[in-house]
Design a protein around this motif. Sequence first.
Motif, PDB file in Angstrom:
ATOM      1  N   TYR A  11       0.865  -1.188   0.000  1.00 59.11           N
ATOM      2  CA  TYR A  11       0.000   0.000   0.000  1.00 59.11           C
ATOM      3  C   TYR A  11       0.894   1.226   0.000  1.00 59.11           C
ATOM      4  O   TYR A  11       1.682   1.402   0.935  1.00 59.11           O
ATOM      5  CB  TYR A  11      -0.902   0.024   1.224  1.00 59.11           C
ATOM      6  CG  TYR A  11      -1.991  -1.029   1.201  1.00 59.11           C
ATOM      7  CD1 TYR A  11      -3.160  -0.823   0.480  1.00 59.11           C
ATOM      8  CD2 TYR A  11      -1.850  -2.217   1.916  1.00 59.11           C
ATOM      9  CE1 TYR A  11      -4.165  -1.777   0.465  1.00 59.11           C
ATOM     10  CE2 TYR A  11      -2.855  -3.177   1.903  1.00 59.11           C
ATOM     11  CZ  TYR A  11      -4.007  -2.948   1.170  1.00 59.11           C
ATOM     12  OH  TYR A  11      -4.994  -3.890   1.149  1.00 59.11           O
ATOM     13  N   VAL A  17       2.653  -6.240   1.828  1.00 55.86           N
ATOM     14  CA  VAL A  17       1.711  -6.971   2.673  1.00 55.86           C
ATOM     15  C   VAL A  17       1.463  -8.353   2.064  1.00 55.86           C
ATOM     16  O   VAL A  17       0.912  -9.236   2.707  1.00 55.86           O
ATOM     17  CB  VAL A  17       0.387  -6.208   2.855  1.00 55.86           C
ATOM     18  CG1 VAL A  17       0.631  -4.900   3.586  1.00 55.86           C
ATOM     19  CG2 VAL A  17      -0.302  -5.963   1.529  1.00 55.86           C
ATOM     20  N   PRO A  36      -4.359 -15.713  10.049  1.00 52.52           N
ATOM     21  CA  PRO A  36      -4.695 -14.826  11.167  1.00 52.52           C
ATOM     22  C   PRO A  36      -5.020 -13.423  10.669  1.00 52.52           C
ATOM     23  O   PRO A  36      -4.726 -13.074   9.533  1.00 52.52           O
ATOM     24  CB  PRO A  36      -3.428 -14.833  12.022  1.00 52.52           C
ATOM     25  CG  PRO A  36      -2.333 -15.239  11.104  1.00 52.52           C
ATOM     26  CD  PRO A  36      -2.952 -16.140  10.085  1.00 52.52           C
ATOM     27  N   SER A  37      -5.591 -12.653  11.562  1.00 53.50           N
ATOM     28  CA  SER A  37      -5.930 -11.272  11.230  1.00 53.50           C
ATOM     29  C   SER A  37      -4.664 -10.516  10.842  1.00 53.50           C
ATOM     30  O   SER A  37      -3.624 -10.678  11.480  1.00 53.50           O
ATOM     31  CB  SER A  37      -6.585 -10.638  12.466  1.00 53.50           C
ATOM     32  OG  SER A  37      -7.190  -9.441  12.104  1.00 53.50           O
ATOM     33  N   GLY A  38      -4.742  -9.749   9.775  1.00 50.31           N
ATOM     34  CA  GLY A  38      -3.579  -8.971   9.322  1.00 50.31           C
ATOM     35  C   GLY A  38      -2.649  -9.767   8.426  1.00 50.31           C
ATOM     36  O   GLY A  38      -1.603  -9.272   8.016  1.00 50.31           O
ATOM     37  N   ALA A  39      -3.023 -11.008   8.104  1.00 53.43           N
ATOM     38  CA  ALA A  39      -2.149 -11.849   7.279  1.00 53.43           C
ATOM     39  C   ALA A  39      -2.130 -11.392   5.825  1.00 53.43           C
ATOM     40  O   ALA A  39      -1.201 -11.713   5.086  1.00 53.43           O
ATOM     41  CB  ALA A  39      -2.604 -13.304   7.360  1.00 53.43           C
ATOM     42  N   LYS A  41      -5.306 -11.419   3.878  1.00 54.08           N
ATOM     43  CA  LYS A  41      -6.414 -12.062   3.145  1.00 54.08           C
ATOM     44  C   LYS A  41      -7.204 -11.035   2.334  1.00 54.08           C
ATOM     45  O   LYS A  41      -7.424 -11.213   1.132  1.00 54.08           O
ATOM     46  CB  LYS A  41      -7.377 -12.770   4.143  1.00 54.08           C
ATOM     47  CG  LYS A  41      -6.723 -13.833   4.990  1.00 54.08           C
ATOM     48  CD  LYS A  41      -7.716 -14.565   5.856  1.00 54.08           C
ATOM     49  CE  LYS A  41      -8.369 -13.694   6.924  1.00 54.08           C
ATOM     50  NZ  LYS A  41      -7.407 -13.216   7.968  1.00 54.08           N
ATOM     51  N   SER A  43      -6.300  -8.135   1.384  1.00 52.90           N
ATOM     52  CA  SER A  43      -5.466  -7.556   0.322  1.00 52.90           C
ATOM     53  C   SER A  43      -5.419  -8.482  -0.892  1.00 52.90           C
ATOM     54  O   SER A  43      -5.516  -8.028  -2.041  1.00 52.90           O
ATOM     55  CB  SER A  43      -4.048  -7.316   0.845  1.00 52.90           C
ATOM     56  OG  SER A  43      -4.102  -6.494   1.995  1.00 52.90           O
TER      57      SER A  43
END
Lengths: 233, 296
Positions: A11, A17, A36-39, A41, A43
């Motif tokens: 980004y 990312v 997990p969160s922030g992995a 997905k 994006s």
Amino acid sequence: MISFENVGMRYGMGGEVLSDITFRLERGSFHFLVGPSGAGKTSLLKLLYLARRPSRGLIHFFDKDLARIEREELPRLRRRIGVVFQDFRLLDHLSAFDNVALPLQIKGAKRVQIADHVEELLSWVGLKDRMHARPATLSGGEKQRVAIARAVINKPDLLVADEPTGNVDPEMAMRLMHLFVELNKIGTTIVIASHDQHLVETIGAPVLSLDKGNMTYHAGGKPRDPDETGAQP
Amino acid sequence: MNLPFFGETPVFLPKDQAGDGLLPWVIGVMLFLTGLATAMGLALGQGLDRWSEGLATTLTVQIVDADEGVRARQTEDALKMLRATPGVAKAEVMADADVMALISPWLGDLPIDAGLPVPTLIHVELDKAGVVNTAGLAERLRATAKGARLDDHQAWMASILELVAALRLLLLGIVALIVLSTVAIVIFGCRAGLATHRDSIEIMHMMGAEDSMIASAFDRRYLLHGLVGGLGGIVMAILVILALLHLAEQMGQGLLTASLPGSGVLWWLLLLPVIAGAVTMGTARITVRRALLELV
Ligand SMILES: Nc1ncnc2c1ncn2[C@@H]1O[C@H](COP(=O)(O)OP(=O)(O)O)[C@@H](O)[C@H]1O
Ligand SMILES: [Mg+2]
């Protein structure tokens, strides 16, 4: 139908990312995307629904090199993709009915066809009574079902869903899964981001697993229809 | 609402005009001012044409001599000579009373027989403008009658023409400024509208709506703003001009009436809201398309 080769994404000026993502989605396949969160997905799904372009790597979309696709061609491709956004992204000033009708209107369908179609689908996801309600008056689960109805109304070639069962009870989750499996049976390629381990196991489809922007692949079988959990049309 | 000319496109913007409710009013005020300036510009042109055309076919000959007898003889000679000149339709001595009426604003009302040496004026009408060489005529007149001076109105007409040209330039400048500020206001209004509806636009974009479809929703809205606001402003301008005309008529002031637009001009003003609609629509279209290009 879709392939990623060493795809990276960032980004703005931030770090990557997603890095070195490589996978293939065959026509009519069904995949889960977990992590997990922030992995990364969401994006990755943004790349899949053509909301962003990768910062490096090669993507083939409907067997065309994405880098060579002109901006003017993208809308036509997007109309072949159904998207369930994590935060639904319904239009607040339109009724549930009008929200679901939008993709058909964009495609230029006739008014009468739209009406029948939309009513049928909304009834099927259990929102017959809430058809003319505004999103603001709907519960999280109801909004999610409107979002799903909007994504599938066009019988898209590719369906991309970001946590589509995060706000509904397990029974409704299975019912919606049944809808996706049915859609998959008529040829739609499906990618569903989910962190519901039980749901992923129940369906038994192959899994793309993301962690800190890196992907691993876990083979699976044909998606199992969770029919017995109660999905009477 | 679907205008046939735009085809049937999905309504994805809220019906209430959140964010740009003030725009039609601003456009109304702008068009009111434009209407007044344009009407004045047109009227000036019209009045001037009528008036200079009248002047170009008339000449005035003054016979100046203190001695009444000499003046009368010279007048006779001049008249004879003028009437013999080809291109002269009519040459007549103006009655003393008329001459007094002409100079009374400067000298006050004087009795005709006050003994004041009043110049004799000969009013000359030509067949058509430019048919007589005025310089040659002036010379021959002086040869015929020593006290005769020819006035072909050129000198002061030139300065009036200059003044009017400057006025029209000024009015044109005012109209140009108003149009520019209107465009600027529409751009700002449109940007604000875009920001308000950013989410809807993005969703439409991601569902595969073409830029043209998204832009046309704004086109329609801004076309209406321009038409409605513009019509309001122009109707107000026309009412004001009509009221002025009415007042001027009551006052019986020829000059004032002449500098106000005739009612024929007023019909042309009704074109302005259409132009305003086109300008607002075009501005909105360009602004929205630019913003859409920022999306992938
Ligand atoms: N619009 C954005 N701008 C900048 N960074 C973002 C943006 N969206 C997500 N990220 C970052 O990208 C990483 C992956 O986020 P995301 O794709 O949303 O992961 P997931 O959906 O798996 O939770 C996170 O570190 C997040 O902070
Ligand atoms: Mg996410």
